[in-house]
Design an enzyme around this catalytic site. Structure first.
Site: not given
Ligand code: ZN
Length: 364
Positions: A65, A179, A211, A234, A324
């Site tokens: 993604h 990510d 995503e 991923d 994140h």
């Molecule tokens: Zn991811």
């Protein structure tokens, strides 16, 4: 910098919150152009390169993604401060005092997520987490009108700032959006490795959109290609920083190879595909970590495998620390090993093998 690091720098420093991925898509288009005979997209903006090894062979789709977690402008206060809607999963504790870019029609505006000076915090406040809805971005505007004059409008995307860094331990890369720009890099590098090599199938490799807000591009890109096998590329959590694994020895670590998800909240992978990958890794001497991921989190494969009558699917992930947040860290070797593993798997996925993987009843 290694060639991989140069590309990873370009990819991670590009902006692409869910729904506004154009910068990353353009970069992916540039990379895919020289490696594929055709590039197509779905109608949400996912980008898919096609490389034919054997035109009559099965369709093998591998997608990363391209979106990253970020924010969207949701309000401008009279004083010129900006409220925001998170896009993707954020923990409020990693956000205060971080620098961000607001992408406007008039160009990039740099700001910071403002925080209270410690002098003013009561004992109670000090121990409490600030809620995201109470946070604001300061871009130096003196009023709402001033912020608008700068070009800031509701809906503008907001991305974290973190220049890509090769760390003192040169194996380790730090950046934002590892990510999943790391996955995007793998999607490109697999095609590069396959140049001039035989593979008994047609490879569709590229990147999905949205995503982080619920695998939306996975649904539309698989509907576009209608693959025989789907592999999500991923990153996943590296459990080797303090306080995470809690004595669980089966958790994945940086530098120990790609991760095969045996379970997550949205997918139980096809077992024949799973075993083929495990056997291939063993045969090639590529380190592979297997993981049962019972916490929240899943990949595009969770949506892709439900396309049509069902598509045998699996996720191959790379371990990264602090995902994140503004600054994540990953190991170069995990990138290399993931690319090599995917090349080896691709070469094995001929029609007979894929028929066997797809058929739940018959032995070969
Ligand atoms: Zn991811």
């Amino acid at each position: 910098m290694t060639e991989l690091a140069v590309k990873l720098k370009e990819l991670t420093e590009a902006s692409g919150v869910p729904g506004q991925e154009q910068e990353v898509r353009e970069l992916m288009h540039t990379y895919l152009q020289t490696l594929t005979e055709n590039i197509c997209s779905d109608q949400l903006g996912s980008i898919i390169g096609r490389k034919t090894g054997l035109a009559s062979g099965p369709k093998i789709m591998m997608m990363a993604h391209m979106d990253e977690v970020g924010f969207m402008v949701s309000n401008l206060s009279e004083g010129g401060y900006i409220s925001f809607q998170p896009l993707g999963g954020w923990w409020s504790q990693v956000m205060l005092a971080q620098r961000v870019i607001i992408k406007t029609r008039k160009g990039d505006i740099i700001g910071v997520i403002g925080s209270k000076p410690p002098h003013l915090l009561s004992d109670e406040e000090r121990d409490k987490v600030v809620k995201i809805k109470d946070m604001f971005i300061d871009v130096g505007a003196t009023s709402r009108a001033h912020a608008k004059e700068m070009g800031i409008r509701l809906g503008d995307p907001i991305v974290p700032i973190c220049p890509f860094t090769v760390m003192t331990n040169e194996k380790m890369y730090m950046g934002k959006a590892l990510d999943n720009r790391a996955g995007c890099l793998v999607a490109v590098e697999v095609l590069k490795e396959l140049q001039g090599q035989d593979h008994p199938n047609v490879v569709f490799s590229g990147a999905t959109v949205q995503e982080e807000v619920g695998f939306r591009g996975a649904q539309t890109s698989t509907a576009t290609v209608q693959p025989d096998v789907f592999i999500a590329l991923d990153v996943s959590i590296s459990w080797d920083s303090p306080g995470l694994a809690d004595g669980n020895t089966e958790k994945s670590k940086s530098g120990s190879g790609p991760i095969l998800f045996l379970y997550d909240g949205h997918l139980i992978p096809n077992t024949r595909l799973r075993d083929l990958i495990i056997d291939t890794a063993e045969e090639k001497g590529i380190p592979l970590q297997c993981e049962v991921f019972s916490d929240s989190g899943a990949t595009d494969a969770g949506r892709a495998h439900l396309t049509g009558q069902g598509v045998p699917s699996i996720a191959i992930c790379m371990p990264a620390r602090y995902i994140h947040s503004h600054a994540s860290i990953m190991n170069h070797d995990d990138l290399e090993n993931t690319i090599q593993l995917l090349v080896a798997i691709t070469k094995k996925l001929d029609q007979k093998t894929v028929d066997w993987i797809k058929d739940g009843r018959v032995r070969p």
